[in-house]
Write a protein that holds these residues in place. Structure first.
Motif, short mmCIF file in Angstrom:
data_model
loop_
_atom_site.label_atom_id
_atom_site.label_comp_id
_atom_site.label_asym_id
_atom_site.label_seq_id
_atom_site.Cartn_x
_atom_site.Cartn_y
_atom_site.Cartn_z
N ARG A 7 0.83 -1.21 0.00
CA ARG A 7 0.00 0.00 0.00
C ARG A 7 0.85 1.25 0.00
O ARG A 7 0.54 2.24 -0.65
CB ARG A 7 -0.93 -0.01 1.21
CG ARG A 7 -2.08 -1.00 1.12
CD ARG A 7 -3.13 -0.72 2.17
NE ARG A 7 -2.62 -0.90 3.51
CZ ARG A 7 -2.64 -2.04 4.19
NH1 ARG A 7 -3.17 -3.11 3.62
NH2 ARG A 7 -2.17 -2.12 5.41
N ALA A 8 1.97 1.21 0.74
CA ALA A 8 2.86 2.36 0.79
C ALA A 8 3.47 2.63 -0.57
O ALA A 8 3.56 3.78 -1.01
CB ALA A 8 3.96 2.12 1.83
N THR A 9 3.89 1.58 -1.25
CA THR A 9 4.46 1.72 -2.59
C THR A 9 3.43 2.29 -3.55
O THR A 9 3.71 3.18 -4.34
CB THR A 9 4.96 0.37 -3.10
OG1 THR A 9 5.94 -0.14 -2.21
CG2 THR A 9 5.58 0.52 -4.48
N CYS A 10 2.21 1.75 -3.49
CA CYS A 10 1.14 2.22 -4.37
C CYS A 10 0.82 3.68 -4.11
O CYS A 10 0.60 4.46 -5.03
CB CYS A 10 -0.12 1.37 -4.18
SG CYS A 10 0.05 -0.32 -4.78
N GLY A 135 5.43 -1.16 -12.69
CA GLY A 135 6.55 -1.73 -11.95
C GLY A 135 7.76 -0.82 -11.96
O GLY A 135 7.64 0.40 -12.07
N GLU A 136 8.93 -1.42 -11.87
CA GLU A 136 10.18 -0.66 -11.76
C GLU A 136 10.40 0.27 -12.94
O GLU A 136 10.72 1.46 -12.76
CB GLU A 136 11.35 -1.63 -11.64
CG GLU A 136 12.70 -0.94 -11.60
CD GLU A 136 13.86 -1.93 -11.66
OE1 GLU A 136 15.01 -1.48 -11.75
OE2 GLU A 136 13.60 -3.15 -11.65
N PHE A 215 10.33 -5.31 -6.23
CA PHE A 215 9.19 -4.43 -6.46
C PHE A 215 7.94 -5.31 -6.45
O PHE A 215 7.92 -6.35 -7.09
CB PHE A 215 9.33 -3.72 -7.81
CG PHE A 215 8.55 -2.44 -7.92
CD1 PHE A 215 9.18 -1.21 -7.82
CD2 PHE A 215 7.18 -2.46 -8.12
CE1 PHE A 215 8.46 -0.03 -7.94
CE2 PHE A 215 6.47 -1.30 -8.24
CZ PHE A 215 7.10 -0.07 -8.14
N SER A 216 6.91 -4.91 -5.74
CA SER A 216 5.73 -5.76 -5.62
C SER A 216 5.17 -6.15 -6.98
O SER A 216 4.99 -5.31 -7.86
CB SER A 216 4.64 -5.05 -4.83
OG SER A 216 3.44 -5.81 -4.84
N THR A 217 4.88 -7.44 -7.15
CA THR A 217 4.29 -7.95 -8.39
C THR A 217 2.92 -8.54 -8.11
O THR A 217 2.48 -9.46 -8.80
CB THR A 217 5.21 -8.99 -9.05
OG1 THR A 217 5.55 -10.00 -8.07
CG2 THR A 217 6.50 -8.36 -9.53
#
Length: 324
Positions: A7-10, A135-136, A215-217
């Motif tokens: 969630r933080a990444t998003c 993604g990245e 990185f979240s996939t």
């Protein structure tokens, strides 16, 4: 990755996306007439000549939708671009591959492509990502476009761009501008022909995605769920890197009860990963490992970009962005 980190990444991506797209750049009232427009298609890229058709198919569709606007290709992968740069001075290779378009042979980074267009007088530039998901590579593209948009000149009329916008990947991205779940649903519908093909074979449909180790996939799991819900058929997606990996995919595949597998790349092009990691003859190739696990495997080296329905996802995202 934990749900909290995801969630933080998003959230971070969503904020960046808003910064890139929300504020309109300095208006053209400082100039005479509208700014010249151009489109940049930013793909990861491929070094496989036979895999280029997927990218060129998307480009052809964009050119058809925007016949009066220059459309340029750019590759985000440093490794892939280096290979093409070496081929620029390899006369023997070029002679053996005479059908390679000049725009691919001399392909550049999105930064250089945007700079070339700006130097040629194009100040209204739209960059459309040709990545599968946020993604990245797309994260870095956001940073690039955001940095260019942050340029402020003493006199607004001297700013390098009147508008510089970035279109979302096929499966969308976090944020409120457009629900990514709608993009996933559209992506699932675009792959109906694959499901129909698997049904005729009485085979489970298995995709190999690229993924990423840091990185979240999780988007792949959501896409798998959407495919299964849409078609009521066993569809599984695994990644070369990150989650879900081959073992996670295999466990779900075994539980489906299917004995046959239709194996395809879940990537824009069928390049190195598809040819070697998926359909290769080495012991760690998915085709070999699935065969050893007792499945009858049929592979198909076809990138997503070669599917008109998938290519249309990018055209639609571009149209939505241009309309803003």
């Amino acid at each position: 990755m934990t749900a909290f980190k995801l969630r933080a990444t998003c959230a971070a991506l969503a904020c960046t996306f808003v910064l890139v797209l929300s504020a309109q750049a300095m208006a053209g009232h400082h100039e005479q007439g509208p700014a010249k427009q151009a489109i940049v298609l930013a793909a990861f890229g491929t070094s496989y000549p036979e895999a280029l058709d997927s990218i060129l198919n998307i480009k052809a569709k964009v050119e058809k939708a925007y016949p009066d606007t220059p459309v340029r290709l750019a590759f985000t992968s440093n490794i892939v671009r280096k290979i093409w740069q070496e081929r620029q001075n390899d006369a023997q290779w070029q002679k053996a591959n005479p059908d390679i378009p000049a725009e691919v042979l001399h392909v550049k980074h999105p930064l250089a492509t945007i700079a070339d267009l700006q130097n040629d007088g194009y100040r209204n530039v739209t960059v459309q990502s040709l990545h599968v998901f946020a993604g990245e590579e797309f994260h870095d593209l956001i940073t690039l476009v955001g940095g260019l948009r942050s340029i402020r000149t003493l006199k607004p009329r001297h700013a390098p761009f009147t508008r510089l916008a970035l279109g979302r990947p096929a499966l969308g991205m976090p944020g409120e501008a457009h629900p990514y779940t709608e993009d996933i649903a559209a992506g699932a519908k675009a792959l109906k022909a694959d499901v129909d093909q698997a049904k005729k074979m009485d085979a489970a449909l298995v995709y190999m995605g690229h993924g990423n180790d840091f990185f979240s996939t999780g988007i792949y799991s959501e896409m798998q769920h959407a495919m299964q819900e849409t078609y009521g058929y066993p569809v599984f997606i695994g990644c070369v890197e990150g989650y879900p990996d081959f073992d996670a995919m295999l466990a779900a595949l075994k539980a489906s009860g299917k004995k046959k597998v239709l194996l395809k790349p879940f990537m824009i092009v069928a390049g190195d990963h598809a040819s070697n990691d998926m359909a290769g003859d080495e012991d760690d190739a998915w085709k070999v490992m699935l065969t050893k696990a007792g499945f009858k495997v049929t592979t198909e080296l076809r990138g997503l970009g070669s599917l008109d329905a998938w290519a249309d996802l990018y055209v639609n995202h571009l149209k939505e962005l241009q309309a803003r």
